[in-house]
Design a protein around this motif. Structure first.
Motif, PDB file in Angstrom:
ATOM      1  N   ALA A 151      64.525  49.318  45.721  1.00 50.22           N
ATOM      2  CA  ALA A 151      64.856  49.893  47.023  1.00 50.22           C
ATOM      3  C   ALA A 151      63.988  49.286  48.115  1.00 50.22           C
ATOM      4  O   ALA A 151      62.824  48.948  47.896  1.00 50.22           O
ATOM      5  CB  ALA A 151      64.679  51.407  46.999  1.00 50.22           C
ATOM      6  N   ALA A 152      64.576  49.173  49.312  1.00 52.18           N
ATOM      7  CA  ALA A 152      63.833  48.624  50.435  1.00 52.18           C
ATOM      8  C   ALA A 152      63.151  49.708  51.257  1.00 52.18           C
ATOM      9  O   ALA A 152      62.396  49.412  52.176  1.00 52.18           O
ATOM     10  CB  ALA A 152      64.774  47.818  51.331  1.00 52.18           C
ATOM     11  N   SER A 153      63.395  50.986  50.936  1.00 51.33           N
ATOM     12  CA  SER A 153      62.802  52.081  51.692  1.00 51.33           C
ATOM     13  C   SER A 153      62.760  53.328  50.830  1.00 51.33           C
ATOM     14  O   SER A 153      63.305  53.361  49.727  1.00 51.33           O
ATOM     15  CB  SER A 153      63.613  52.363  52.964  1.00 51.33           C
ATOM     16  N   ARG A 154      62.142  54.369  51.366  1.00 51.90           N
ATOM     17  CA  ARG A 154      62.122  55.640  50.651  1.00 51.90           C
ATOM     18  C   ARG A 154      63.450  56.367  50.792  1.00 51.90           C
ATOM     19  O   ARG A 154      63.838  57.130  49.930  1.00 51.90           O
ATOM     20  CB  ARG A 154      60.989  56.526  51.170  1.00 51.90           C
ATOM     21  N   ASN A 155      64.145  56.169  51.915  1.00 56.44           N
ATOM     22  CA  ASN A 155      65.462  56.761  52.110  1.00 56.44           C
ATOM     23  C   ASN A 155      65.446  58.266  51.839  1.00 56.44           C
ATOM     24  O   ASN A 155      66.027  58.759  50.885  1.00 56.44           O
ATOM     25  CB  ASN A 155      66.483  56.074  51.195  1.00 56.44           C
ATOM     26  N   GLY A 181      64.227  50.417  38.475  1.00 54.45           N
ATOM     27  CA  GLY A 181      64.486  50.170  39.887  1.00 54.45           C
ATOM     28  C   GLY A 181      65.822  49.537  40.201  1.00 54.45           C
ATOM     29  O   GLY A 181      65.953  48.868  41.230  1.00 54.45           O
ATOM     30  N   CYS A 182      66.825  49.744  39.362  1.00 50.38           N
ATOM     31  CA  CYS A 182      68.145  49.172  39.623  1.00 50.38           C
ATOM     32  C   CYS A 182      68.673  49.732  40.951  1.00 50.38           C
ATOM     33  O   CYS A 182      68.807  50.940  41.103  1.00 50.38           O
ATOM     34  CB  CYS A 182      69.113  49.520  38.493  1.00 50.38           C
ATOM     35  N   ILE A 183      68.959  48.872  41.891  1.00 52.70           N
ATOM     36  CA  ILE A 183      69.358  49.329  43.216  1.00 52.70           C
ATOM     37  C   ILE A 183      70.684  50.081  43.181  1.00 52.70           C
ATOM     38  O   ILE A 183      70.938  50.950  44.011  1.00 52.70           O
ATOM     39  CB  ILE A 183      69.436  48.132  44.202  1.00 52.70           C
ATOM     40  N   LEU A 204      68.230  42.656  41.572  1.00 56.90           N
ATOM     41  CA  LEU A 204      69.067  43.842  41.352  1.00 56.90           C
ATOM     42  C   LEU A 204      68.341  44.936  40.591  1.00 56.90           C
ATOM     43  O   LEU A 204      68.485  46.124  40.888  1.00 56.90           O
ATOM     44  CB  LEU A 204      70.310  43.458  40.546  1.00 56.90           C
ATOM     45  N   GLU A 205      67.591  44.553  39.582  1.00 54.82           N
ATOM     46  CA  GLU A 205      66.993  45.477  38.611  1.00 54.82           C
ATOM     47  C   GLU A 205      65.606  44.951  38.274  1.00 54.82           C
ATOM     48  O   GLU A 205      65.382  44.447  37.175  1.00 54.82           O
ATOM     49  CB  GLU A 205      67.910  45.576  37.382  1.00 54.82           C
ATOM     50  N   PRO A 206      64.669  45.014  39.227  1.00 52.52           N
ATOM     51  CA  PRO A 206      63.430  44.230  39.169  1.00 52.52           C
ATOM     52  C   PRO A 206      62.525  44.479  37.982  1.00 52.52           C
ATOM     53  O   PRO A 206      61.751  43.597  37.608  1.00 52.52           O
ATOM     54  CB  PRO A 206      62.724  44.601  40.485  1.00 52.52           C
ATOM     55  N   ARG A 207      62.577  45.665  37.360  1.00 53.31           N
ATOM     56  CA  ARG A 207      61.681  45.916  36.228  1.00 53.31           C
ATOM     57  C   ARG A 207      62.453  46.141  34.930  1.00 53.31           C
ATOM     58  O   ARG A 207      61.930  46.737  33.990  1.00 53.31           O
ATOM     59  CB  ARG A 207      60.754  47.095  36.542  1.00 53.31           C
ATOM     60  N   CYS A 208      63.665  45.628  34.902  1.00 57.25           N
ATOM     61  CA  CYS A 208      64.460  45.654  33.665  1.00 57.25           C
ATOM     62  C   CYS A 208      64.089  44.470  32.774  1.00 57.25           C
ATOM     63  O   CYS A 208      63.534  43.471  33.227  1.00 57.25           O
ATOM     64  CB  CYS A 208      65.955  45.558  33.988  1.00 57.25           C
ATOM     65  N   THR A 209      64.445  44.572  31.517  1.00 58.73           N
ATOM     66  CA  THR A 209      64.352  43.437  30.605  1.00 58.73           C
ATOM     67  C   THR A 209      65.253  42.316  31.109  1.00 58.73           C
ATOM     68  O   THR A 209      66.366  42.559  31.589  1.00 58.73           O
ATOM     69  CB  THR A 209      64.793  43.868  29.200  1.00 58.73           C
ATOM     70  N   ALA A 210      64.808  41.085  30.996  1.00 59.10           N
ATOM     71  CA  ALA A 210      65.597  39.931  31.429  1.00 59.10           C
ATOM     72  C   ALA A 210      66.902  39.857  30.636  1.00 59.10           C
ATOM     73  O   ALA A 210      66.961  40.283  29.474  1.00 59.10           O
ATOM     74  CB  ALA A 210      64.798  38.647  31.246  1.00 59.10           C
ATOM     75  N   PRO A 211      67.960  39.308  31.243  1.00 59.37           N
ATOM     76  CA  PRO A 211      69.261  39.240  30.550  1.00 59.37           C
ATOM     77  C   PRO A 211      69.190  38.582  29.168  1.00 59.37           C
ATOM     78  O   PRO A 211      69.825  39.057  28.226  1.00 59.37           O
ATOM     79  CB  PRO A 211      70.118  38.415  31.516  1.00 59.37           C
ATOM     80  N   ALA A 212      68.426  37.509  29.037  1.00 59.78           N
ATOM     81  CA  ALA A 212      68.344  36.811  27.745  1.00 59.78           C
ATOM     82  C   ALA A 212      67.771  37.727  26.664  1.00 59.78           C
ATOM     83  O   ALA A 212      68.208  37.683  25.505  1.00 59.78           O
ATOM     84  CB  ALA A 212      67.491  35.553  27.875  1.00 59.78           C
TER      85      ALA A 212
END
Length: 365
Positions: free
Chosen positions: A18-22, A88-90, A212-220
């Motif tokens: 996310a770019a803000s707390r919203n 953190g998936c947006i 898109l999902e900055p702290r997810c496991t990488a696709p590979a």
């Protein structure tokens, strides 16, 4: 993946979705807006803002099973061992749930997490009740059961241990390869038709995934986890989702082809959903990362949602309409046919259920 702040969103946090707390307005919470001159003044005095850290609060609820009567989801009960999700998936449709606790669906959802360390104990007590009737429990419906803090808390593993003991069926949805940490339990449950696992793969591009999902496991690594589960004979499904028009849809065929090569027999797709605060958060994300195509993305999203950012209605919320939706369906259908993949209906066995022991008391046979 470190995100550079956008001129329009100078407070965008590196490594967060996310770019803000919203702060949500639908509950009447006070909004806060930092004036640019004041921000510069504060930074001149105190230096740059401290990087956001993940904070975990332990909570002890009285119940752990949540029941629903939704006509368009394939389960009637679920367990969420955590609230909030560090992935953190947006696009996460669960973000608005943080608003119920006076927290923002934006950065708070990613950084202010809640863990339920007594989840397995509560589940054991529930399953031991004489009137309890088993049906598959869904895990990963609201937040990921294998998000990074699972490595420390191991709550998901404890829940699975209770389910294996009680011979209770479970379905798991995750974006993390941490699921293979529990491959021993999952393999045992699979032998008894007690488990099915779905791993979501959004893109094959690690750079896009980092945005898109900055702290997810990488696709590979997610693909490798699918392969490991196939090897362990655990029923697996690849969820190519969400499909984001003009952002991730180009990877649809490639993902299907790749999981077909791995021996995954089931795949499906889910369109982007933007309920409540997710819509403005996603628009902010587009402004930061893809300002040149933001209008195109949202135009297609609205075209498949009846002219709205989001369709909240039962049945249609999971089934978009219009020319673009039909195109995505056709492309996915052709890709699956080429890869030899169907959409399996996993039949989990409830007949093996046995009430677990509680407080050292033996089961009556």
């Amino acid at each position: 993946m470190r995100t550079r702040p956008s001129p329009t969103h100078p407070d965008a946090e590196a490594g967060r979705g996310a770019a803000s707390r919203n702060v949500p307005t639908r509950f009447g919470l006070a909004e806060r807006e930092v004036d640019g001159d004041w921000r510069d003044h504060v930074q001149a005095l105190d230096g740059p803002p401290v990087k956001l850290r993940t904070h975990v609060t332990e909570e002890h609820p009285k119940t752990i099973l949540s029941f629903n009567q939704s006509p368009d989801v394939p389960f009637d009960r679920s367990i969420n061992a955590y609230r909030g999700c560090e992935h953190g998936c947006i696009y996460c449709f669960a973000r608005p749930t943080h608003a119920y606790h006076d927290l923002s669906p934006g950065l708070d959802f990613e950084t202010k997490l809640f863990a339920k360390p007594n989840a397995a104990e509560l589940l054991r007590a529930t399953l031991a009740k004489p009137r309890y009737k088993p049906r598959p429990i869904a895990m990963g419906t609201n937040t990921d059961p294998y998000q990074p803090i699972e490595r420390r808390y191991r709550i998901t593993r404890q829940v699975l241990e209770v389910c294996l003991e009680a011979r209770h069926p479970v379905t798991i949805t995750t974006k993390s390869d941490r699921v293979i940490d529990d491959c021993d339990l999952l393999a045992e449950m699979a032998k008894l038709d007690l488990v099915a696992v779905a791993i979501s793969v959004t893109t094959l591009d690690p750079v896009l995934s980092g945005k898109l999902e900055p702290r997810c496991t990488a696709p590979a690594k997610r693909l490798a986890a699918l392969a490991r589960l196939v090897e362990a004979r655990v029923p697996v499904h690849c969820s190519v989702s969400p499909i984001i028009p003009a952002i991730t849809d180009e990877f649809m065929e490639g993902i299907v082809a790749r999981v077909g090569e791995l021996g995954v027999a089931s795949a499906g797709w889910i369109p982007l959903r933007l309920p409540h605060e997710v819509a403005p958060l996603f628009r902010e994300w587009l402004d930061v990362h893809y300002p040149e195509r933001a209008s195109k993305v949202m135009s297609i999203v609205r075209s498949i949602r009846g002219g709205r950012d989001n369709d909240p209605d039962f049945f249609t919320r999971m089934r978009p309409s219009g020319v673009w939706a039909e195109l995505f369906r056709a492309r996915f259908r052709v890709a699956c046919k080429k890869a030899g993949i169907g959409k399996a209906k996993f039949e989990l066995d409830c007949s093996r259920f046995r009430r677990p022991e509680v407080g050292g008391q033996m089961r009556l046979l």
